[in-house]
Design a protein around this motif. Structure first.
Motif, PDB file in Angstrom:
ATOM      1  N   GLY A 250     -22.757  -5.362 -33.232  1.00 52.34           N
ATOM      2  CA  GLY A 250     -22.464  -6.428 -32.258  1.00 52.34           C
ATOM      3  C   GLY A 250     -21.803  -5.852 -31.022  1.00 52.34           C
TER       4      GLY A 250
ATOM      5  N   SER B  45     -21.901  -7.061 -26.733  1.00 48.91           N
ATOM      6  CA  SER B  45     -21.321  -8.256 -26.100  1.00 48.91           C
ATOM      7  C   SER B  45     -19.871  -8.443 -26.554  1.00 48.91           C
ATOM      8  CB  SER B  45     -22.148  -9.489 -26.487  1.00 48.91           C
ATOM      9  OG  SER B  45     -21.601 -10.666 -25.934  1.00 48.91           O
ATOM     10  N   GLY B  46     -19.127  -9.147 -25.739  1.00 45.98           N
ATOM     11  CA  GLY B  46     -17.808  -9.648 -26.114  1.00 45.98           C
ATOM     12  C   GLY B  46     -16.835  -8.603 -26.633  1.00 45.98           C
TER      13      GLY B  46
ATOM     14  N   GLY C 297     -17.015  -6.582 -29.302  1.00 47.24           N
ATOM     15  CA  GLY C 297     -17.617  -5.291 -29.646  1.00 47.24           C
ATOM     16  C   GLY C 297     -17.832  -4.433 -28.412  1.00 47.24           C
TER      17      GLY C 297
ATOM     18  N   ASP D 236     -29.668  -7.157 -30.192  1.00 48.77           N
ATOM     19  CA  ASP D 236     -30.212  -7.115 -28.834  1.00 48.77           C
ATOM     20  C   ASP D 236     -30.243  -5.646 -28.391  1.00 48.77           C
ATOM     21  OD1 ASP D 236     -30.780  -7.297 -26.148  1.00 48.77           O
ATOM     22  OD2 ASP D 236     -29.473  -9.029 -25.797  1.00 48.77           O
TER      23      ASP D 236
ATOM     24  N   ASP E  17     -30.276  -5.019 -36.998  1.00 47.05           N
ATOM     25  CA  ASP E  17     -29.982  -6.361 -37.494  1.00 47.05           C
ATOM     26  C   ASP E  17     -29.128  -6.179 -38.747  1.00 47.05           C
ATOM     27  OD1 ASP E  17     -29.949  -8.822 -38.747  1.00 47.05           O
ATOM     28  OD2 ASP E  17     -32.075  -9.242 -38.433  1.00 47.05           O
ATOM     29  N   VAL E  18     -27.888  -6.661 -38.711  1.00 45.53           N
ATOM     30  CA  VAL E  18     -26.975  -6.404 -39.836  1.00 45.53           C
ATOM     31  C   VAL E  18     -27.412  -7.067 -41.142  1.00 45.53           C
ATOM     32  CG1 VAL E  18     -24.889  -5.929 -38.475  1.00 45.53           C
ATOM     33  CG2 VAL E  18     -25.393  -8.292 -39.177  1.00 45.53           C
ATOM     34  N   THR E  19     -28.368  -7.986 -41.066  1.00 49.93           N
ATOM     35  CA  THR E  19     -28.840  -8.607 -42.311  1.00 49.93           C
ATOM     36  C   THR E  19     -29.937  -7.771 -42.972  1.00 49.93           C
ATOM     37  OG1 THR E  19     -30.543  -9.976 -41.274  1.00 49.93           O
ATOM     38  CG2 THR E  19     -28.329 -10.912 -41.386  1.00 49.93           C
TER      39      THR E  19
ATOM     40  N   SER F  40     -18.515  -6.111 -35.718  1.00 49.86           N
ATOM     41  CA  SER F  40     -18.264  -7.218 -34.782  1.00 49.86           C
ATOM     42  C   SER F  40     -19.455  -8.162 -34.655  1.00 49.86           C
ATOM     43  CB  SER F  40     -17.881  -6.654 -33.404  1.00 49.86           C
ATOM     44  OG  SER F  40     -17.321  -7.639 -32.585  1.00 49.86           O
TER      45      SER F  40
ATOM     46  N   GLY G 143     -21.653 -11.100 -35.131  1.00 45.75           N
ATOM     47  CA  GLY G 143     -21.295 -12.385 -35.720  1.00 45.75           C
ATOM     48  C   GLY G 143     -21.988 -13.532 -35.025  1.00 45.75           C
ATOM     49  N   LEU G 144     -22.097 -14.621 -35.735  1.00 41.64           N
ATOM     50  CA  LEU G 144     -22.733 -15.834 -35.227  1.00 41.64           C
ATOM     51  C   LEU G 144     -21.823 -17.014 -35.479  1.00 41.64           C
ATOM     52  CD1 LEU G 144     -26.358 -16.102 -36.567  1.00 41.64           C
ATOM     53  CD2 LEU G 144     -25.652 -15.501 -34.259  1.00 41.64           C
TER      54      LEU G 144
ATOM     55  N   LEU H   6     -14.352  -7.942 -38.323  1.00 40.84           N
ATOM     56  CA  LEU H   6     -13.939  -9.085 -37.524  1.00 40.84           C
ATOM     57  C   LEU H   6     -13.899 -10.318 -38.402  1.00 40.84           C
ATOM     58  CD1 LEU H   6     -13.132  -9.341 -34.489  1.00 40.84           C
ATOM     59  CD2 LEU H   6     -14.186  -7.180 -35.078  1.00 40.84           C
ATOM     60  N   SER H   7     -12.681 -10.683 -38.834  1.00 40.24           N
ATOM     61  CA  SER H   7     -12.481 -11.984 -39.454  1.00 40.24           C
ATOM     62  C   SER H   7     -12.108 -12.920 -38.303  1.00 40.24           C
ATOM     63  CB  SER H   7     -11.404 -11.891 -40.534  1.00 40.24           C
ATOM     64  OG  SER H   7     -11.186 -13.145 -41.130  1.00 40.24           O
TER      65      SER H   7
ATOM     66  N   LYS I  48     -15.696 -16.232 -42.572  1.00 38.16           N
ATOM     67  CA  LYS I  48     -14.610 -15.363 -42.096  1.00 38.16           C
ATOM     68  C   LYS I  48     -13.526 -15.170 -43.167  1.00 38.16           C
ATOM     69  CE  LYS I  48     -16.434 -14.310 -38.269  1.00 38.16           C
ATOM     70  NZ  LYS I  48     -16.778 -12.914 -37.956  1.00 38.16           N
TER      71      LYS I  48
ATOM     72  N   PRO J  48      -8.651 -12.795 -34.734  1.00 37.97           N
ATOM     73  CA  PRO J  48      -8.355 -13.322 -33.400  1.00 37.97           C
ATOM     74  C   PRO J  48      -8.311 -14.843 -33.369  1.00 37.97           C
ATOM     75  CG  PRO J  48     -10.239 -11.793 -33.353  1.00 37.97           C
ATOM     76  CD  PRO J  48      -9.976 -12.159 -34.787  1.00 37.97           C
TER      77      PRO J  48
ATOM     78  N   THR K 226     -15.504 -14.981 -24.525  1.00 36.81           N
ATOM     79  CA  THR K 226     -16.711 -14.149 -24.640  1.00 36.81           C
ATOM     80  C   THR K 226     -17.921 -15.098 -24.597  1.00 36.81           C
ATOM     81  OG1 THR K 226     -17.015 -14.338 -27.034  1.00 36.81           O
ATOM     82  CG2 THR K 226     -15.496 -12.609 -26.291  1.00 36.81           C
TER      83      THR K 226
HETATM   84  N1  LIG Z   1     -14.904 -15.061 -29.469  1.00 36.20           N
HETATM   85  C1  LIG Z   1     -14.031 -15.598 -30.320  1.00 36.20           C
HETATM   86  O1  LIG Z   1     -13.328 -16.578 -30.001  1.00 36.20           O
HETATM   87  C2  LIG Z   1     -13.827 -14.995 -31.686  1.00 36.20           C
HETATM   88  C3  LIG Z   1     -12.659 -15.323 -32.381  1.00 36.20           C
HETATM   89  C4  LIG Z   1     -12.459 -14.775 -33.658  1.00 36.20           C
HETATM   90  C5  LIG Z   1     -13.407 -13.945 -34.214  1.00 36.20           C
HETATM   91  N2  LIG Z   1     -14.536 -13.662 -33.514  1.00 36.20           N
HETATM   92  C6  LIG Z   1     -15.520 -12.785 -34.163  1.00 36.20           C
HETATM   93  O2  LIG Z   1     -15.623 -11.593 -33.423  1.00 36.20           O
HETATM   94  C7  LIG Z   1     -16.959 -11.094 -33.514  1.00 36.20           C
HETATM   95  C8  LIG Z   1     -17.487 -10.843 -32.121  1.00 36.20           C
HETATM   96  O3  LIG Z   1     -17.462 -12.058 -31.404  1.00 36.20           O
HETATM   97  P1  LIG Z   1     -17.737 -12.110 -29.834  1.00 36.20           P
HETATM   98  O4  LIG Z   1     -16.912 -13.184 -29.303  1.00 36.20           O
HETATM   99  O5  LIG Z   1     -17.666 -10.747 -29.275  1.00 36.20           O
HETATM  100  O6  LIG Z   1     -19.271 -12.627 -29.869  1.00 36.20           O
HETATM  101  P2  LIG Z   1     -20.499 -12.294 -28.906  1.00 36.20           P
HETATM  102  O7  LIG Z   1     -21.475 -13.379 -29.138  1.00 36.20           O
HETATM  103  O8  LIG Z   1     -20.032 -12.020 -27.526  1.00 36.20           O
HETATM  104  O9  LIG Z   1     -21.062 -10.917 -29.527  1.00 36.20           O
HETATM  105  C9  LIG Z   1     -21.646 -10.879 -30.802  1.00 36.20           C
HETATM  106  C10 LIG Z   1     -22.732  -9.824 -30.794  1.00 36.20           C
HETATM  107  O10 LIG Z   1     -23.297  -9.781 -32.113  1.00 36.20           O
HETATM  108  C11 LIG Z   1     -24.681  -9.591 -31.978  1.00 36.20           C
HETATM  109  N3  LIG Z   1     -25.377 -10.033 -33.183  1.00 36.20           N
HETATM  110  C12 LIG Z   1     -25.595 -11.308 -33.597  1.00 36.20           C
HETATM  111  N4  LIG Z   1     -26.316 -11.308 -34.731  1.00 36.20           N
HETATM  112  C13 LIG Z   1     -26.535 -10.018 -35.055  1.00 36.20           C
HETATM  113  C14 LIG Z   1     -27.205  -9.379 -36.115  1.00 36.20           C
HETATM  114  N5  LIG Z   1     -27.839 -10.077 -37.084  1.00 36.20           N
HETATM  115  N6  LIG Z   1     -27.226  -8.023 -36.143  1.00 36.20           N
HETATM  116  C15 LIG Z   1     -26.626  -7.305 -35.181  1.00 36.20           C
HETATM  117  N7  LIG Z   1     -25.991  -7.862 -34.122  1.00 36.20           N
HETATM  118  C16 LIG Z   1     -25.938  -9.203 -34.073  1.00 36.20           C
HETATM  119  C17 LIG Z   1     -25.068 -10.401 -30.744  1.00 36.20           C
HETATM  120  O11 LIG Z   1     -26.308  -9.978 -30.209  1.00 36.20           O
HETATM  121  C18 LIG Z   1     -23.869 -10.115 -29.830  1.00 36.20           C
HETATM  122  O12 LIG Z   1     -24.122  -8.987 -29.008  1.00 36.20           O
HETATM  123  C19 LIG Z   1     -17.754 -12.130 -34.302  1.00 36.20           C
HETATM  124  O13 LIG Z   1     -17.834 -11.700 -35.637  1.00 36.20           O
HETATM  125  C20 LIG Z   1     -16.912 -13.384 -34.201  1.00 36.20           C
HETATM  126  O14 LIG Z   1     -17.082 -14.210 -35.318  1.00 36.20           O
HETATM  127  C21 LIG Z   1     -14.765 -14.153 -32.255  1.00 36.20           C
END
Ligand SMILES: NC(=O)c1ccc[n+]([C@@H]2O[C@H](COP(=O)([O-])OP(=O)(O)OC[C@H]3O[C@@H](n4cnc5c(N)ncnc54)[C@H](O)[C@@H]3O)[C@@H](O)[C@H]2O)c1
Length: 258
Positions: A14, A17-18, A20, A40, A64-66, A91, A93-94, A143-144, A167, A193, A198
């Motif tokens: 991941g 984006s964000g 990661g 992506d 793809d992490v799955t 990182s 996550g969906l 990332l929880s 989570k 977090p 993001t």
């Molecule tokens: N943003 C928040 O408020 C927040 C808060 C707590 C925890 N988190 C966790 O932090 C992590 C990152 O969140 P973020 O805000 O950076 O999200 P984000 O959407 O900006 O980034 C997530 C990335 O994961 C990638 N991704 C999605 N499915 C994937 C898959 N199957 N295989 C590989 N990559 C995949 C996406 O393409 C994206 O680049 C997530 O696990 C999210 O649950 C986020």
């Protein structure tokens, strides 16, 4: 002066984006060799290019992490090219609000979120252990979320969201692994977090009233910036945290202190 993760090889799922992505830049700045792995692929390659342009060594790959076969390919190639993997940040996550999940039924959303957030983390952890152990040890950072520790505010969910259970699962997977992998010199921790600015939270931040309500739940009075989470990942990745394992690190602006 050497960086805080100088010469360590870090894979960030991941990473395009964000949180990661911010972590990739920070690790690069602190001397790590960074593998940005994301579903992506184009964005992963672009992110790695940007990290390279700052003078750090990074590559971008699709994963793809799955899919365990994707994970094996990426991890084996990284270990072959750079010698080992010493840091893994999970990182990817969906979240049910993402447009990519629009139009799906609740059960499909449940399966998808558990698949990516929980099973994806499990598959990545499972496949890095032997590589890390062979390299003398390492640090896994999952990332929880605060949403793995408390329930959603009622404005956010009807109680059936798979996000918090996914989570919470990541948190307990982290603890189990920390205990099991300590003899292999592999530390396993997670970040919890609060809300972070993001693309993940864009559907929340674009709704002024909802955003305002959510901001108020954080005593610090704002969402986090991705860099603020990345600095915590840097601590857990570096040898500065050498006695920290099995820990959920809250980075929530006081959300759960209330
Ligand atoms: N943003 C928040 O408020 C927040 C808060 C707590 C925890 N988190 C966790 O932090 C992590 C990152 O969140 P973020 O805000 O950076 O999200 P984000 O959407 O900006 O980034 C997530 C990335 O994961 C990638 N991704 C999605 N499915 C994937 C898959 N199957 N295989 C590989 N990559 C995949 C996406 O393409 C994206 O680049 C997530 O696990 C999210 O649950 C986020």
């Amino acid at each position: 002066m050497p960086g805080r993760v100088q010469g360590k090889v870090a894979v960030i799922t991941g990473g395009a984006s964000g949180i990661g992505r911010a972590t990739g830049f920070l690790f690069g700045e602190h001397g790590a060799i960074v593998v940005i792995a994301d579903i992506d692929k184009e964005a992963a390659i672009e992110t790695a290019k940007e990290i390279n342009s700052l003078g750090a060594l990074a590559i971008g790959v699709g994963l793809d992490v799955t899919k365990e076969s994707d994970i094996k390919d990426v991890f084996e190639s990284a270990a072959k090219e750079f010698g080992t993997i010493s840091i893994l940040v999970n990182s990817a996550g969906l979240n049910p609000r993402l447009p990519s999940l629009a139009g799906k039924t609740s059960e499909e959303i449940w399966d998808k979120v558990i698949d990516v957030n929980l099973k994806g983390t499990y598959l990545a952890c499972k496949n890095v252990v032997d590589i890390m152990a062979k390299g003398g040890g390492g640090s896994i950072i999952n990332l929880s979320s605060i949403m793995g520790m408390v329930g959603y505010n009622s404005v956010m969910s009807n109680g059936l969201s798979p996000y918090n259970p996914s989570k919470a699962g990541v948190l307990l997977l982290t603890k189990n692994l920390a205990v099991a992998l300590a003899p292999k010199n592999i530390r396993v921790n997670c970040l919890n977090p609060g809300f972070v600015e993001t693309p993940f939270t864009e559907t929340l931040t674009s709704d002024a009233e909802l955003y305002d309500n959510l901001v108020k739940l954080h005593p610090i009075g704002r969402f986090a910036r991705p860099e603020e989470i990345a600095y915590c990942a840097l601590f857990l990745a570096s040898d500065e945290s050498s006695f920290v394992t099995g820990a959920p690190l809250l980075v929530d602006g006081g959300y759960t202190a209330q």
